[in-house]
Design an enzyme around this catalytic site. Sequence first.
Site, mmCIF file in Angstrom:
data_model
loop_
_atom_site.group_PDB
_atom_site.id
_atom_site.type_symbol
_atom_site.label_atom_id
_atom_site.label_comp_id
_atom_site.label_asym_id
_atom_site.label_seq_id
_atom_site.Cartn_x
_atom_site.Cartn_y
_atom_site.Cartn_z
ATOM 1 N N VAL A 221 0.940 -1.136 -0.108
ATOM 2 C CA VAL A 221 0.093 -0.056 -0.154
ATOM 3 C C VAL A 221 0.752 1.121 -0.004
ATOM 4 O O VAL A 221 1.453 1.527 0.993
ATOM 5 C CB VAL A 221 -0.895 0.200 1.185
ATOM 6 N N PRO A 222 1.035 1.922 -1.212
ATOM 7 C CA PRO A 222 2.153 2.913 -1.424
ATOM 8 C C PRO A 222 2.029 4.011 -0.348
ATOM 9 O O PRO A 222 1.809 5.195 -1.151
ATOM 10 C CB PRO A 222 2.114 3.083 -2.742
ATOM 11 N N CYS A 223 2.329 4.206 0.776
ATOM 12 C CA CYS A 223 1.863 5.193 1.528
ATOM 13 C C CYS A 223 3.333 6.287 0.960
ATOM 14 O O CYS A 223 3.216 7.370 1.415
ATOM 15 C CB CYS A 223 2.153 4.862 2.917
ATOM 16 N N HIS A 224 4.281 5.632 0.488
ATOM 17 C CA HIS A 224 5.518 6.555 0.225
ATOM 18 C C HIS A 224 5.103 7.510 -0.899
ATOM 19 O O HIS A 224 5.822 8.132 -1.336
ATOM 20 C CB HIS A 224 6.729 5.689 -0.051
#
Length: 290
Positions: A257-260
């Site tokens: 889950v690409p929180c970056h």
Amino acid sequence: MNAIAQLKKDVTPDGPDYDTVRRVIELITEDYRDQPSLEAIADRLGQSPTQLQKTFTRWAGLSPKAFLQAVTLDHAKRLLREEDLPLLETSFEVGLSGPSRLHDLFVTHEAMSPGEWKAKGGGLVIRYGFHISPFGLALIMVTDRGLAGLAFSDSGDEKACLEDMTCRWPNAQYVEDLQATTPYAARIFEPSKWSSQQPLRVVLIGTDFQVRVWESLLKIPMGRAVTYSDIAKDIGQPTAMRAVGAAVGRNPVSFVVPCHRALGKNGDLTGYHWGLTRKRAMLGWEAGRA
DNA sequence: CACGGCAAAACGC
DNA sequence: GCGTTTTGCCGTG
């Protein structure tokens, strides 16, 4: 030798190459404003520029110079502007058919029911294991329904990392089980194994609000970024950007889950639960593959 | 009630 | 024009 084997060989958490790469990234991300040259970096690490270049490129898929550019504020801003390719408006399903998604990690997700969330993981068996990854040690947690947690740690901090995760679902039963987690590790960090035919199954365990935020994150394609307010808008609460930030920060399935890919409005990378350096590293890593 | 992986507005140089 | 500070924001524990 395939890429994963290469990684295993080179990026062992305690290995000298890993340490070099880590220090280069730290150095670059701290001093990116000064745009240090390869020579300057090598000098400070006491290595030859060519050797350093080779090691780093093999690890990151791009040269130190390219990485430096990827980490620069300009680049982050460009990621934000890189429309009109629709951002959150594109549904994930639509993205599946697009060739531009070829290099993205395909994910199907389901959310836990509110009841299951209230149980704080009660009745749930979570299998976990630590694996080497391009971003340090990765703690992978799976249930029989799919990937539930992904966290990062530096060598030696495994205990704190594990605790950080287990306290999120205190009533779950935890079993160390490398056999269950290894297949996930092999796929997540190896883009050639990303396929729309066999999407990675992810279970999102969180509050209703959090799950909505995380689903929104999943819609951001690789190599692009959005602001926290974009996400707030996407979930229909345009003034809740701050709460969004908090929810993004509690994302239990980091990287997948690409929180970056969530940035401040001006393109600044704000904080990151697993370390700002790691956030930059992820963006750089993606920039080398997008 | 305090606390964020926030963001405009308001300052101060 | 800038970097820094102040002052609403809003869900969570």
